[in-house]
Design a protein around this motif. Structure first.
Motif, PDB file in Angstrom:
ATOM      1  N   VAL A   1       0.855  -1.196   0.000  1.00 54.67           N
ATOM      2  CA  VAL A   1       0.000   0.000   0.000  1.00 54.67           C
ATOM      3  C   VAL A   1       0.893   1.249   0.000  1.00 54.67           C
ATOM      4  O   VAL A   1       0.643   2.205  -0.740  1.00 54.67           O
ATOM      5  N   ALA A   2       1.944   1.211   0.813  1.00 52.47           N
ATOM      6  CA  ALA A   2       2.840   2.366   0.891  1.00 52.47           C
ATOM      7  C   ALA A   2       3.552   2.604  -0.448  1.00 52.47           C
ATOM      8  O   ALA A   2       3.770   3.749  -0.848  1.00 52.47           O
ATOM      9  N   VAL A   3       3.906   1.498  -1.140  1.00 56.79           N
ATOM     10  CA  VAL A   3       4.533   1.637  -2.463  1.00 56.79           C
ATOM     11  C   VAL A   3       3.540   2.267  -3.442  1.00 56.79           C
ATOM     12  O   VAL A   3       3.876   3.195  -4.184  1.00 56.79           O
ATOM     13  N   ALA A   4       2.296   1.773  -3.410  1.00 59.26           N
ATOM     14  CA  ALA A   4       1.268   2.329  -4.305  1.00 59.26           C
ATOM     15  C   ALA A   4       1.011   3.803  -3.986  1.00 59.26           C
ATOM     16  O   ALA A   4       0.838   4.626  -4.889  1.00 59.26           O
ATOM     17  N   ARG A   5       1.016   4.151  -2.691  1.00 52.37           N
ATOM     18  CA  ARG A   5       0.816   5.549  -2.293  1.00 52.37           C
ATOM     19  C   ARG A   5       1.944   6.432  -2.838  1.00 52.37           C
ATOM     20  O   ARG A   5       1.709   7.543  -3.311  1.00 52.37           O
ATOM     21  N   ALA A   6       3.186   5.899  -2.763  1.00 51.19           N
ATOM     22  CA  ALA A   6       4.331   6.682  -3.258  1.00 51.19           C
ATOM     23  C   ALA A   6       4.236   6.896  -4.766  1.00 51.19           C
ATOM     24  O   ALA A   6       4.661   7.920  -5.285  1.00 51.19           O
ATOM     25  N   LEU A   7       3.664   5.878  -5.473  1.00 53.95           N
ATOM     26  CA  LEU A   7       3.582   5.957  -6.932  1.00 53.95           C
ATOM     27  C   LEU A   7       2.380   6.762  -7.421  1.00 53.95           C
ATOM     28  O   LEU A   7       2.354   7.208  -8.570  1.00 53.95           O
ATOM     29  N   ALA A   8       1.364   6.924  -6.548  1.00 51.15           N
ATOM     30  CA  ALA A   8       0.051   7.414  -6.990  1.00 51.15           C
ATOM     31  C   ALA A   8       0.120   8.760  -7.710  1.00 51.15           C
ATOM     32  O   ALA A   8      -0.600   8.990  -8.683  1.00 51.15           O
ATOM     33  N   SER A   9       0.984   9.647  -7.242  1.00 50.27           N
ATOM     34  CA  SER A   9       1.034  10.987  -7.836  1.00 50.27           C
ATOM     35  C   SER A   9       1.982  11.024  -9.037  1.00 50.27           C
ATOM     36  O   SER A   9       2.224  12.087  -9.600  1.00 50.27           O
ATOM     37  N   ARG A  10       2.519   9.850  -9.420  1.00 55.20           N
ATOM     38  CA  ARG A  10       3.495   9.768 -10.511  1.00 55.20           C
ATOM     39  C   ARG A  10       4.618  10.775 -10.278  1.00 55.20           C
ATOM     40  O   ARG A  10       4.863  11.672 -11.088  1.00 55.20           O
ATOM     41  N   PRO A  11       5.323  10.589  -9.160  1.00 52.33           N
ATOM     42  CA  PRO A  11       6.314  11.597  -8.765  1.00 52.33           C
ATOM     43  C   PRO A  11       7.561  11.563  -9.639  1.00 52.33           C
ATOM     44  O   PRO A  11       7.814  10.560 -10.329  1.00 52.33           O
ATOM     45  N   ALA A  12       8.325  12.643  -9.577  1.00 58.52           N
ATOM     46  CA  ALA A  12       9.583  12.705 -10.327  1.00 58.52           C
ATOM     47  C   ALA A  12      10.572  11.692  -9.778  1.00 58.52           C
ATOM     48  O   ALA A  12      11.402  11.146 -10.512  1.00 58.52           O
ATOM     49  N   ILE A  13      10.475  11.427  -8.461  1.00 58.98           N
ATOM     50  CA  ILE A  13      11.432  10.513  -7.829  1.00 58.98           C
ATOM     51  C   ILE A  13      10.807   9.948  -6.554  1.00 58.98           C
ATOM     52  O   ILE A  13      10.033  10.633  -5.881  1.00 58.98           O
TER      53      ILE A  13
END
Ligand SMILES: Nc1ncnc2c1ncn2[C@@H]1O[C@H](COP(=O)(O)OP(=O)(O)O)[C@@H](O)[C@H]1O
Ligand SMILES: [Mg+2]
Length: 263
Positions: A168-180
């Protein structure tokens, strides 16, 4: 002649090099003063290429977390500079820095840091909700199916295993399609099977989604998932390895840290 933008003499060129997701130049961080002064980072220069998975390694206390925190704008350097994309963090005020962290950086911590009262899906989209942004549904669906959470979106963290919570934490980190995405020992609280899953998802996010990931770890097996390993020692960049394997990483660690030699 090809110029290696990662060679120390070329550090100034980083500011104009396309394809660099984040870079630190001459980064120094000093804690305390006088007798208790600690130089946690000593003129570190490093770049993180877009679409690359980097592991940061080194003995305890060598400055790994400090480097990550400075690179992610969670701490301000004593001197030197950090940029995310083309944005120099030193030029931002607190509000702009908070906004940049929220919109352009993803974080994964050792302790999963999920909100217990929210469902998995609500946790994943929380940073977007706070930012008042509507999720890109197609992207979100891809991320959720990649980390295998489609059947568990209504579950609360207490109803999920440690490995599932970190997914879930990985998906949360990816959700905003961040630069890094920065992870500080993201598998530190997981057993080896759950850890391998999470590392696999991080690698997939780089290979399949083109994300840029930087992960602090002390585990040579975890580092083996990365494209590149950067070794820190006493606040300085000590070495670097591309296409690492756990065995080669372990050998290099032993060479860099005499304390880790057992015989
Ligand atoms: N907030 C702080 N105040 C004082 N010293 C700190 C602080 N954070 C880290 N340090 C010191 O800076 C050095 C690097 O710490 P850290 O970046 O946490 O290392 P690592 O993550 O590699 O274990 C250590 O000597 C640590 O004790
Ligand atoms: Mg640390």
């Amino acid at each position: 002649m090809t110029v290696d933008p990662f060679a120390p003499h070329a550090l100034h060129a980083l500011h104009t090099t396309p394809g660099i997701a984040a870079a630190a130049t001459d980064l120094t961080k000093v804690y305390g003063s006088g007798d208790t002064q600690v130089v946690a980072l000593d003129r570190v220069g490093i770049g993180f290429r877009e679409g690359e998975f980097t592991a940061i390694m080194g003995p305890s206390g060598c400055g790994k977390s400090t480097l990550m925190h400075c690179a992610a704008g969670l701490e301000s350097p004593s001197s030197g500079s950090v940029r995310i994309g083309t944005t120099e963090l030193g030029t931002l005020d607190d509000r702009q820095l908070t906004q940049l962290r929220r919109d352009r950086i993803g974080f994964i911590f050792q302790a999963f840091n999920l909100l217990p009262t929210l469902t998995a899906l609500e946790n994943i989209t929380l940073p977007l909700t706070i930012a008042g942004r509507r999720p890109d549904q197609q992207w979100l669906d891809r991320v959720i199916s990649m980390v295998g959470l489609s059947q568990r979106l209504d579950h609360r963290p207490a109803q999920l295993s440690g490995g599932q919570q970190q997914r879930v934490a990985v998906a949360r980190a990816l959700a905003s399609r961040p630069a890094i995405i920065f992870g500080d020992e993201p598998t530190g609280n997981l057993d080896s099977r759950a850890g391998a899953e999470v590392l696999g998802f991080l690698r997939d996010s780089v290979r399949e989604l083109g994300q840029t990931v930087v992960m602090v770890t002390h585990d040579p097996v975890a580092a083996g998932y990365a494209d590149r390993v950067v070794f820190l020692s006493d606040g300085r960049l000590a070495d670097e390895m591309t296409r690492p394997t756990p065995d080669r990483v372990l050998d290099r660690m032993k060479a860099l840290d005499p304390r880790s030699r057992t015989s």
